[in-house]
Scaffold this active site. Structure first.
Site, PDB file in Angstrom:
ATOM      1  N   GLY A   7      11.984  62.192  18.924  1.00  0.00           N
ATOM      2  CA  GLY A   7      12.474  63.485  18.475  1.00  0.00           C
ATOM      3  C   GLY A   7      12.921  63.453  17.023  1.00  0.00           C
ATOM      4  O   GLY A   7      13.949  64.023  16.665  1.00  0.00           O
ATOM      5  N   ALA A   8      12.101  62.811  16.173  1.00  0.00           N
ATOM      6  CA  ALA A   8      12.537  62.547  14.797  1.00  0.00           C
ATOM      7  C   ALA A   8      12.063  63.580  13.791  1.00  0.00           C
ATOM      8  O   ALA A   8      12.242  63.395  12.591  1.00  0.00           O
ATOM      9  CB  ALA A   8      12.065  61.158  14.365  1.00  0.00           C
ATOM     10  N   VAL A  59       8.242  63.004  25.367  1.00  0.00           N
ATOM     11  CA  VAL A  59       8.925  62.030  26.223  1.00  0.00           C
ATOM     12  C   VAL A  59       9.177  62.586  27.612  1.00  0.00           C
ATOM     13  O   VAL A  59       9.442  61.833  28.554  1.00  0.00           O
ATOM     14  CB  VAL A  59      10.248  61.550  25.599  1.00  0.00           C
ATOM     15  CG1 VAL A  59      10.022  60.972  24.218  1.00  0.00           C
ATOM     16  CG2 VAL A  59      11.277  62.668  25.556  1.00  0.00           C
ATOM     17  N   ASN A  86      16.538  59.674  20.937  1.00  0.00           N
ATOM     18  CA  ASN A  86      17.183  60.880  20.439  1.00  0.00           C
ATOM     19  C   ASN A  86      16.637  62.171  21.035  1.00  0.00           C
ATOM     20  O   ASN A  86      17.352  63.164  21.131  1.00  0.00           O
ATOM     21  CB  ASN A  86      17.044  60.925  18.913  1.00  0.00           C
ATOM     22  CG  ASN A  86      17.375  62.283  18.348  1.00  0.00           C
ATOM     23  OD1 ASN A  86      18.539  62.661  18.243  1.00  0.00           O
ATOM     24  ND2 ASN A  86      16.342  63.047  18.004  1.00  0.00           N
ATOM     25  N   SER A 139      26.365  62.908  24.541  1.00  0.00           N
ATOM     26  CA  SER A 139      26.895  64.127  23.946  1.00  0.00           C
ATOM     27  C   SER A 139      28.345  64.293  24.358  1.00  0.00           C
ATOM     28  O   SER A 139      28.766  63.802  25.415  1.00  0.00           O
ATOM     29  CB  SER A 139      26.091  65.347  24.427  1.00  0.00           C
ATOM     30  OG  SER A 139      26.725  66.558  24.073  1.00  0.00           O
ATOM     31  N   TYR A 151      22.376  70.164  31.391  1.00  0.00           N
ATOM     32  CA  TYR A 151      22.501  69.341  30.181  1.00  0.00           C
ATOM     33  C   TYR A 151      23.626  68.326  30.335  1.00  0.00           C
ATOM     34  O   TYR A 151      23.459  67.134  30.045  1.00  0.00           O
ATOM     35  CB  TYR A 151      22.749  70.245  28.981  1.00  0.00           C
ATOM     36  CG  TYR A 151      22.853  69.529  27.665  1.00  0.00           C
ATOM     37  CD1 TYR A 151      21.722  69.064  27.006  1.00  0.00           C
ATOM     38  CD2 TYR A 151      24.095  69.327  27.051  1.00  0.00           C
ATOM     39  CE1 TYR A 151      21.812  68.413  25.784  1.00  0.00           C
ATOM     40  CE2 TYR A 151      24.196  68.687  25.828  1.00  0.00           C
ATOM     41  CZ  TYR A 151      23.051  68.234  25.201  1.00  0.00           C
ATOM     42  OH  TYR A 151      23.143  67.588  23.980  1.00  0.00           O
ATOM     43  N   ALA A 153      24.872  67.164  33.027  1.00  0.00           N
ATOM     44  CA  ALA A 153      24.487  66.161  34.026  1.00  0.00           C
ATOM     45  C   ALA A 153      23.610  65.078  33.411  1.00  0.00           C
ATOM     46  O   ALA A 153      23.799  63.878  33.677  1.00  0.00           O
ATOM     47  CB  ALA A 153      23.758  66.833  35.185  1.00  0.00           C
ATOM     48  N   THR A 154      22.670  65.479  32.558  1.00  0.00           N
ATOM     49  CA  THR A 154      21.793  64.465  31.946  1.00  0.00           C
ATOM     50  C   THR A 154      22.566  63.585  30.983  1.00  0.00           C
ATOM     51  O   THR A 154      22.314  62.372  30.912  1.00  0.00           O
ATOM     52  CB  THR A 154      20.603  65.107  31.205  1.00  0.00           C
ATOM     53  OG1 THR A 154      21.071  65.933  30.120  1.00  0.00           O
ATOM     54  CG2 THR A 154      19.737  65.917  32.138  1.00  0.00           C
TER      55      THR A 154
END
Length: 245
Positions: A7-8, A59, A86, A139, A151, A153-154
């Site tokens: 995710g760059a 991904v 990322n 996060s 979100y 949860a992940t």
């Protein structure tokens, strides 16, 4: 050393790629849907006199896609020694309206993608006898968010996999840590908020400003450095004092 950043093409991933290059790494830049943005990151890496490779891939497409992504990075630059997991998504959803498909999509990218990119990279490190490192992005939403049950949860899952992978890979000399960014000046906090509202949120933090992607990247560079050689299984909250666990 060779680093792969997922995710760059923008945001924190972009900053990590550039910071790792400045620290002496060749960088594989994973991108999803904006080649021009990824090319700009590659130009920045090359400006630091390091090699850059563009690696397109999702991904969230499953274990084979993650393995192919790592293989492409290794074919271009050599064995991946540093992986920064990322890539992530945060589609806002009120809990009472959240749909199963939204849950599955967020888990596929944020958690499953991180696991299988890490697995593929670690397999390569072990085969090459490399004592590398993996940096996962959690996060401050680990403490919960009303529009992101999926979100949160992940990201709690990222904390769990970080600790478990650190234990699983310690005997190979591979370190695994996580960074939990707070309110950072990327596209995410601007979703549904005006510039004035975002600035006000930053001003309310103890350190008085939004985080910059570079603030997070600096921690990633540290965790990839010899100075972090005795650190594994840890979660670093980089958030201007907004959350003090």
């Amino acid at each position: 050393m060779v680093a792969l950043v997922t995710g760059a093409q923008q945001g924190i991933g972009r900053a990590c790629a550039l910071a790792l290059a400045a620290a002496g790494h060749d960088v594989a830049i994973n991108w999803l849907d904006d080649r021009a943005a990824a090319e700009a990151v590659a130009e920045g890496v090359r400006a630091a006199e390091r090699k850059a490779a563009l690696v397109q891939g999702d991904v969230g497409a499953g274990a084979r896609a993650c393995a192919a992504l790592v293989e492409a990075a290794s074919a271009a630059l050599g064995t991946v020694e540093v992986l920064v997991n990322n890539a992530g998504i945060f589609p806002r959803a009120e809990f009472l309206e959240m749909e199963e498909g939204q849950w599955d999509q967020v888990f596929a990218v944020n958690l499953k993608g991180s696991v299988f990119c890490a697995q593929a990279a670690a397999r390569g490190m072990v085969a090459a006898g490399v004592k590398g490192c993996i940096v996962n992005l959690a996060s401050s939403a680990v403490r919960g968010t009303p529009v992101g049950v999926h979100y949160s949860a992940t990201k709690n899952g990222v904390v769990g996999i970080t600790r478990s992978m650190a234990l699983a890979l310690a005997s190979h000399g591979i370190r695994v840590n996580a960074i939990a960014p707070g309110l950072t000046d990327t596209a995410q906090p601007r979703h549904g908020n005006s510039d004035e509202e975002v600035r006000a949120m930053g001003a309310a933090l103890p350190l008085g400003r939004l985080g910059r992607p570079e603030d997070i990247a600096d921690m990633a560079v540290f965790l990839a450095s010899p100075g972090a050689g005795w650190i594994t299984g840890q979660v670093y909250h980089v958030n201007g004092g907004g959350y003090m666990p």
